[in-house]
Design an enzyme around this catalytic site. Sequence first.
Site, PDB file in Angstrom:
ATOM      1  N   GLY A  63       0.720  -1.253   0.046  1.00  0.00           N
ATOM      2  CA  GLY A  63      -0.096  -0.132   0.035  1.00  0.00           C
ATOM      3  C   GLY A  63       0.818   1.325  -0.036  1.00  0.00           C
ATOM      4  CB  ALA A  64       2.220   3.699   1.814  1.00  0.00           C
ATOM      5  CG  MET A  65       8.703   1.701   1.998  1.00  0.00           C
ATOM      6  SD  MET A  65       8.637   0.441   3.434  1.00  0.00           S
ATOM      7  CE  MET A  65       9.971   0.824   4.300  1.00  0.00           C
ATOM      8  CD  GLU A  66       7.503   1.790   7.175  1.00  0.00           C
ATOM      9  OE1 GLU A  66       6.911   1.335   6.195  1.00  0.00           O
ATOM     10  OE2 GLU A  66       8.054   0.558   7.684  1.00  0.00           O
ATOM     11  CG  ASN A  67      10.699   4.998   1.924  1.00  0.00           C
ATOM     12  OD1 ASN A  67      11.386   4.005   1.919  1.00  0.00           O
ATOM     13  ND2 ASN A  67       9.979   5.256   0.730  1.00  0.00           N
TER      14      ASN A  67
ATOM     15  CG  HIS B 113       0.146   1.978   8.674  1.00  0.00           C
ATOM     16  ND1 HIS B 113      -0.355   0.744   9.044  1.00  0.00           N
ATOM     17  CD2 HIS B 113       1.435   1.801   7.988  1.00  0.00           C
ATOM     18  CE1 HIS B 113       0.606  -0.038   9.001  1.00  0.00           C
ATOM     19  NE2 HIS B 113       1.920   0.357   8.473  1.00  0.00           N
ATOM     20  CD  GLU B 114       2.935   3.812   5.089  1.00  0.00           C
ATOM     21  OE1 GLU B 114       3.841   3.418   5.468  1.00  0.00           O
ATOM     22  OE2 GLU B 114       1.998   2.813   5.167  1.00  0.00           O
TER      23      GLU B 114
ATOM     24  CG  HIS C 199       5.448   2.691   9.727  1.00  0.00           C
ATOM     25  ND1 HIS C 199       5.762   1.692  10.855  1.00  0.00           N
ATOM     26  CD2 HIS C 199       4.773   2.291   8.886  1.00  0.00           C
ATOM     27  CE1 HIS C 199       5.031   0.751  10.291  1.00  0.00           C
ATOM     28  NE2 HIS C 199       4.529   0.748   9.089  1.00  0.00           N
TER      29      HIS C 199
ATOM     30  CD  GLU D 186       4.276  -2.586   8.918  1.00  0.00           C
ATOM     31  OE1 GLU D 186       3.555  -1.987   8.808  1.00  0.00           O
ATOM     32  OE2 GLU D 186       5.425  -2.207   8.551  1.00  0.00           O
TER      33      GLU D 186
HETATM   34 ZN    ZN Z   1       3.408  -0.244   7.710  1.00  0.00          ZN
END
Ligand code: ZN
Length: 830
Positions: free
Chosen positions: A256-260, A290-291, A294, A313
């Site tokens: 869905g997405a990535m928390e860079n 959510h991101e 993180h 997560e």
């Molecule tokens: Zn996540």
Amino acid sequence: MPSLTRTEAVARAALLRVDAVDVDLDLDRGDELFGSRTTIRFGCRAPGSATFVDLRPRALHAVALNGTPLDPASLADGRLELADLLADNVLEVEATMAYSHDGQGLHRSVDPADGEHYVYGHLFLDAAPTVFACFDQPDLKAPYSVAVSAPAAWTVLGNGAATVVAPGRTELATTLPLATYFVTVCAGPYASVRAEHDGIPLGVHARRSLAPYLHEQAEHLLETTRACFDHYHRLFGIRYPFGEYHQVFVPEFNAGAMENPGCVTFRDTMIFRGAATPDQVISRSGTIAHEMAHMWFGDLVTMTWWDDLWLNESFAEYMAYRTIVEVTEFTDAWVEFGIIRKLWGYAAERAPSTHPVAGAPAPDALSALGNFDGISYAKGASVIRQLIAYIGDEAFVAGVVQHLRSHAYGNGDLVQFLAAMESASGRSLAAWSRAWLETAGADRLAVDDGVLTRTPPATHPADRPHRLDVAAFANGRELARVEVVVEGERTPVPGIVSTPVGGLVVPNAGDLTWAEVSLDPATVAALPAGMADLPDPQARTVLWVALLGAVHRAEIDPRIALDVFAEAWPHETSSAVLSRTALAMTSRVVPLFLPRGEQQAALDRVAGAADELLRRAPWVEGARGDALAVVGARVWAASGCEVDRLLRWAAGDGIPTVLEGDDDFRWIVLRRLASLNALSESEIEIAAAADRSLAGSLAALGVRAVRPTAAAKEWAWSALHDDTQLSNYGALAVAGGFWMAPDPELVRPYVDKVGDLVVTLSARMGDDAVSRVVAAIHPTRLVDDATAESSAALLQRDDLTPGVRRALVDAGHELGEALASRRRYDGGRS
Ligand SMILES: [Zn+2]
């Protein structure tokens, strides 16, 4: 290529300290390759010893350690030995790397809408060495200074603030210490909307061809972002530390997405180009929240090793829903969590691959990827809700803050997390953790005669305490609701002694705990008539999840689920419940659990329910009415059989106003026409020419694959086999349509070819991408013993990667569920 083992990581972390990493990427060398120069400054705690650096280049040109050249030919299996280390070292590496097309590494793709190229980095979980030389493990953090050469017209974004220092040359500000898997660069002619909040520069970005939609939706994205920043700042008392905050919507993204840190990537289907229902918007807002969670939990404090990935997560999943409920208009977001996320999680719990939330062994990096599933997210978040019920919210938040402060810019693990919770709450959590975090499986809850029974799964016994509520409903009213603390196997539920006549008793009515709910026979009998006017949407999700779970476990006849759907669904108000239960009907209950001879009539009932919803929608005012119309039309377009009406809809006649000009909706209609063999090749070509977007191109692939002709199936199979240009999304689009066939004999010849195809795909795609495609390639829709045997035989192969094997095992299990249900309710007819 061997995956880094935990033992190797522990040894390397004990030996090394990484002080700084400089990365210089040249993205102006054509479509296939890019230049990569890395300088790593690192300390060694035992001078004279040796270690290795991770690197997976197309060509390695030069390596020097402390000024002494090393032989590039000594690179083997993605590792380069570094001997005779000094107390302080400098490693310089110059290499040529390859772009990926599977969403892992530095992904490059061409937008079919305008021919523009886009690049983004997704280095999770172990792809960093395909972009730069590194010590690729989460506990060797370092500040990164990244510079990028790219075509002058491109925007370059990354973890640090970007400065264009010369045409075609961008420098990104040196970051705070980051784990390797968080480093990213996004580059291309992205469209951007920039803003600022509380001193934090913000940006949202998407492909140029999506610019009109990005501009329309940017304010909503930014409003959610601002509200979440305020909320997390208040809750944690720690300011967001990573400078600017960019959210980049990128093509063909697997997750869905990535928390860079500073530069979060999202799948760009979240920039809606057509109608979006409330659940789609909740899901996007939840992903934003959510991101952002993180940034503290995952990025500021990172797990020491991949076996604690769940901690990131589960926490972010829980925090996202909590935050959305508190700070956005979506006060009912837990309904979406219940019907969409938990349905996913309970399916993962039933599958052979189920595992404890925590402590699932990850002997190497890649094996951790498999545990990144509905257990880590949906169950983990539910378990955190139970932890809060157990120790109180104040202690939970205090424990989180303590954990964040103790390990900021470093790493933490389960033991340290629990220690923080114990110190904040003053309670021992050893037994609680064993039962909830370290044992797989879901308890079974049932209420009978005023007593709630908790039955742990025989295969995973544990003594799990629960806090939950039980409610009774009749005639559209809530009659009673009782909160209970479940500590043993039998708990009295005073006030709910029997099921009222025609009424419903709902264990876990508020959906507070993680458990399989068994409905009593009187409640099941009352469901078709009683579900529609049940006033509590959360209780309705619990009933739906219980009902669908029981169908999968062969405990309830699938016809009952169909009856409930036909009666209750048109009266449902939650778009999440509407969309998800309709999907369960059209993709699972009807094609897998009902015998073939009953499927058409069942699909007609689904379409009939959709028509009823469509008739009701105009009477509901405003956005809510529009949402009902959108769901009703989408479900009818996916299940209806009247070709004339579908053709009219494809031409835009007679559709709800809110869907006029909606290309995505049109493709749903075209797909249905193609599956009924009522769409010619030239009609598909005309439709594809009218919508040259990425979404349109992918939809056209799916439409071609669903056609029920031998030629179409042959084309689809060979495209999957031979077309090396098919991206991860392209392969998924073709595979997702392949097994659709009214006559099973059309696709049966391919069942025994699945293994070879899977191995072919595995050779050109990473495990993350390929395991998603494999789930679609498995012949689950051919529900008979012969397919089950072929499916079992597949697992005898010794050339499957762990991710592929797991996807095949789980898909085979679902086929087994369908067979078991048919044996029980149909005497095995197929
Ligand atoms: Zn996540």
